[in-house]
Design a protein around this motif. Sequence first.
Motif, PDB file in Angstrom:
ATOM      1  N   UNK A   1      28.272  36.257  42.106  1.00 17.80           N
ATOM      2  CA  UNK A   1      29.541  36.653  42.857  1.00 17.80           C
ATOM      3  C   UNK A   1      30.723  35.676  42.468  1.00 17.80           C
ATOM      4  N   UNK A   2      30.234  34.202  42.626  1.00 15.89           N
ATOM      5  CA  UNK A   2      31.278  33.346  42.308  1.00 15.89           C
ATOM      6  C   UNK A   2      31.823  33.249  41.013  1.00 15.89           C
ATOM      7  N   UNK A   3      31.244  33.445  39.986  1.00 13.79           N
ATOM      8  CA  UNK A   3      31.267  33.498  38.537  1.00 13.79           C
ATOM      9  C   UNK A   3      32.351  34.851  38.214  1.00 13.79           C
ATOM     10  N   UNK A   4      31.845  36.086  38.743  1.00 12.47           N
ATOM     11  CA  UNK A   4      32.845  36.944  38.626  1.00 12.47           C
ATOM     12  C   UNK A   4      34.065  36.939  39.283  1.00 12.47           C
ATOM     13  N   UNK A   5      34.130  36.181  40.707  1.00 10.71           N
ATOM     14  CA  UNK A   5      35.273  36.261  41.435  1.00 10.71           C
ATOM     15  C   UNK A   5      36.337  35.100  40.471  1.00 10.71           C
ATOM     16  N   UNK A   6      35.750  34.067  39.884  1.00  2.39           N
ATOM     17  CA  UNK A   6      36.491  33.124  39.398  1.00  2.39           C
ATOM     18  C   UNK A   6      36.771  33.471  38.078  1.00  2.39           C
ATOM     19  N   UNK A   7      36.121  34.124  37.287  1.00  2.00           N
ATOM     20  CA  UNK A   7      36.206  34.363  35.867  1.00  2.00           C
ATOM     21  C   UNK A   7      37.185  35.876  35.630  1.00  2.00           C
ATOM     22  N   UNK A   8      36.906  36.772  36.660  1.00  2.00           N
ATOM     23  CA  UNK A   8      37.635  37.861  36.687  1.00  2.00           C
ATOM     24  C   UNK A   8      36.940  38.702  35.673  1.00  2.00           C
TER      25      UNK A   8
ATOM     26  N   UNK B   1      39.752  37.114  46.369  1.00  2.00           N
ATOM     27  CA  UNK B   1      39.040  38.439  46.556  1.00  2.00           C
ATOM     28  C   UNK B   1      39.418  38.824  47.956  1.00  2.00           C
ATOM     29  N   UNK B   2      39.548  39.999  48.303  1.00  2.00           N
ATOM     30  CA  UNK B   2      39.919  40.587  49.474  1.00  2.00           C
ATOM     31  C   UNK B   2      39.175  42.050  49.954  1.00  2.00           C
ATOM     32  N   UNK B   3      39.527  42.530  50.745  1.00  2.00           N
ATOM     33  CA  UNK B   3      38.788  44.129  50.974  1.00  2.00           C
ATOM     34  C   UNK B   3      37.565  43.997  51.123  1.00  2.00           C
ATOM     35  N   UNK B   4      36.869  42.807  51.492  1.00  2.00           N
ATOM     36  CA  UNK B   4      35.435  42.664  51.507  1.00  2.00           C
ATOM     37  C   UNK B   4      34.859  42.271  50.184  1.00  2.00           C
ATOM     38  N   UNK B   5      35.760  42.091  49.098  1.00  2.00           N
ATOM     39  CA  UNK B   5      34.926  41.672  47.700  1.00  2.00           C
ATOM     40  C   UNK B   5      34.149  40.396  47.961  1.00  2.00           C
ATOM     41  N   UNK B   6      34.290  39.321  48.485  1.00  2.00           N
ATOM     42  CA  UNK B   6      33.548  38.047  48.447  1.00  2.00           C
ATOM     43  C   UNK B   6      31.940  38.348  49.090  1.00  2.00           C
ATOM     44  N   UNK B   7      32.249  39.018  50.344  1.00  2.00           N
ATOM     45  CA  UNK B   7      30.837  39.516  51.080  1.00  2.00           C
ATOM     46  C   UNK B   7      30.110  40.554  50.382  1.00  2.00           C
ATOM     47  N   UNK B   8      31.000  41.414  50.057  1.00  2.00           N
ATOM     48  CA  UNK B   8      30.049  42.443  49.353  1.00  2.00           C
ATOM     49  C   UNK B   8      29.376  42.131  47.983  1.00  2.00           C
ATOM     50  N   UNK B   9      30.197  41.300  47.119  1.00  2.00           N
ATOM     51  CA  UNK B   9      29.757  40.889  45.773  1.00  2.00           C
ATOM     52  C   UNK B   9      28.565  40.067  46.294  1.00  2.00           C
TER      53      UNK B   9
ATOM     54  N   UNK C   1      33.901  47.563  36.731  1.00  2.00           N
ATOM     55  CA  UNK C   1      34.270  47.055  38.165  1.00  2.00           C
ATOM     56  C   UNK C   1      34.733  45.694  37.650  1.00  2.00           C
ATOM     57  N   UNK C   2      36.037  45.503  38.281  1.00  2.00           N
ATOM     58  CA  UNK C   2      36.716  44.209  37.954  1.00  2.00           C
ATOM     59  C   UNK C   2      37.084  43.522  39.254  1.00  2.00           C
ATOM     60  N   UNK C   3      37.033  42.270  39.144  1.00  5.62           N
ATOM     61  CA  UNK C   3      37.613  41.464  40.276  1.00  5.62           C
ATOM     62  C   UNK C   3      38.777  40.851  39.705  1.00  5.62           C
ATOM     63  N   UNK C   4      39.835  41.570  39.814  1.00  7.06           N
ATOM     64  CA  UNK C   4      41.287  41.478  38.983  1.00  7.06           C
ATOM     65  C   UNK C   4      41.931  40.479  39.889  1.00  7.06           C
ATOM     66  N   UNK C   5      41.416  40.300  41.041  1.00  7.66           N
ATOM     67  CA  UNK C   5      42.370  39.509  41.805  1.00  7.66           C
ATOM     68  C   UNK C   5      42.735  38.194  41.219  1.00  7.66           C
ATOM     69  N   UNK C   6      41.879  37.373  40.511  1.00 15.50           N
ATOM     70  CA  UNK C   6      42.317  36.110  39.975  1.00 15.50           C
ATOM     71  C   UNK C   6      43.133  36.239  38.794  1.00 15.50           C
ATOM     72  N   UNK C   7      43.007  37.386  38.065  1.00 12.37           N
ATOM     73  CA  UNK C   7      44.063  37.682  37.069  1.00 12.37           C
ATOM     74  C   UNK C   7      45.617  37.558  37.536  1.00 12.37           C
ATOM     75  N   UNK C   8      45.602  37.721  38.738  1.00 17.78           N
ATOM     76  CA  UNK C   8      47.202  37.601  39.247  1.00 17.78           C
ATOM     77  C   UNK C   8      47.459  36.624  40.161  1.00 17.78           C
ATOM     78  N   UNK C   9      46.377  35.641  40.226  1.00 18.92           N
ATOM     79  CA  UNK C   9      46.538  34.542  41.296  1.00 18.92           C
ATOM     80  C   UNK C   9      46.192  34.939  42.741  1.00 18.92           C
TER      81      UNK C   9
END
Length: 263
Positions: free
Chosen positions: A160-167, A143-151, A132-140
């Motif tokens: 959740x924050x660390x995953x979203x920020x570190x990817x 999180x979307x499609x609900x990722x911030x809330x779901x995580x 499972x990859x929070x790939x968003x941050x890797x391309x600038x």
Amino acid sequence: MSELIRIEQREDWRKIVLNRPDRLNAVNEAMLEALIAALDAATKDSSCRALLLTGEGRGFCAGQELGASVMPTADGPPDLARLAGTYHHTVTRRLRSIPLPVVAAVNGVAAGAGMSFALACDIVVAARAARFSTAFVKIGLVPDSGASSLLAGALGDARARALAMLGEPLTAEQAAEWGLIWKVVDDQVLMPEAEAIVTQLAKGPAEALALTKAMFNQVSTNTLEQQLDLERDMQGAAGRTPDYAEGVKAFLEKRPPVFRGRR
Ligand code: T3D
């Protein structure tokens, strides 16, 4: 051109397969439209009592297709808010709001919006090879499609924050250990295990399951008091279904219940 979304009809449930294996099932507008249509069609067909969502090939879904359609042009940057609002977020909303249980069989990488779609399903089973990859941050992106809330709902703010920020990608085992998904299974038994779950759900009390889903959708915003009121009202509704009468009768007769209630 092969179908971007393949539907496999079973006796009383459907498998929806994201079918673009050479792109790890990355989604574009046409594919998202087809997915939304498939979810709507399943909702309208009262003989369909549960859904299984999976991906063809070695990926589950690599999120938004990265290509010309989401690149800046001479006319300016792409309108990602329109794309997210019209397509990706409609998928997440549908997965959460349709009144039938949805199982995700995560066969491989689930990245970006693909991760969000998996997590928006009611029960997530992943193959050991999945990640499972929070790939968003890797391309600038964010999180979307609900990722911030779901995580955050599943893992808490810190993880959740660390995953979203570190990817950093999460292995399926780590996802299960952290409570992000229901379970991880060996790759070769993913489909039989997921199909057994969806078959069980399709034979379950359809209305009670739909109410249960709706109830859990409100947990993150309701107070305990509000949730108690909701549970009271929904229990009242469940108690009026033929499936409840059958469930109690079957218990007293010491036999398995046969739920036939329509959803
Ligand atoms: O408005 C909006 O809402 C915008 C949308 C936002 C939501 C999002 O989903 S943003 C996130 C978009 N997705 C990504 O950033 C993931 C990009 N992909 C990857 O980082 C990696 O492919 C994976 C980590 C997912 C898997 O890596 P790996 O090594 O297992 O496979 P690979 O070799 O990278 O990929 C296999 C092929 O799929 C490859 O094509 P090729 O070289 O064989 O011709 C690769 O380019 C293609 N592919 C993978 N992901 C995408 C993709 N093609 C287009 N779009 C992709 N997202």
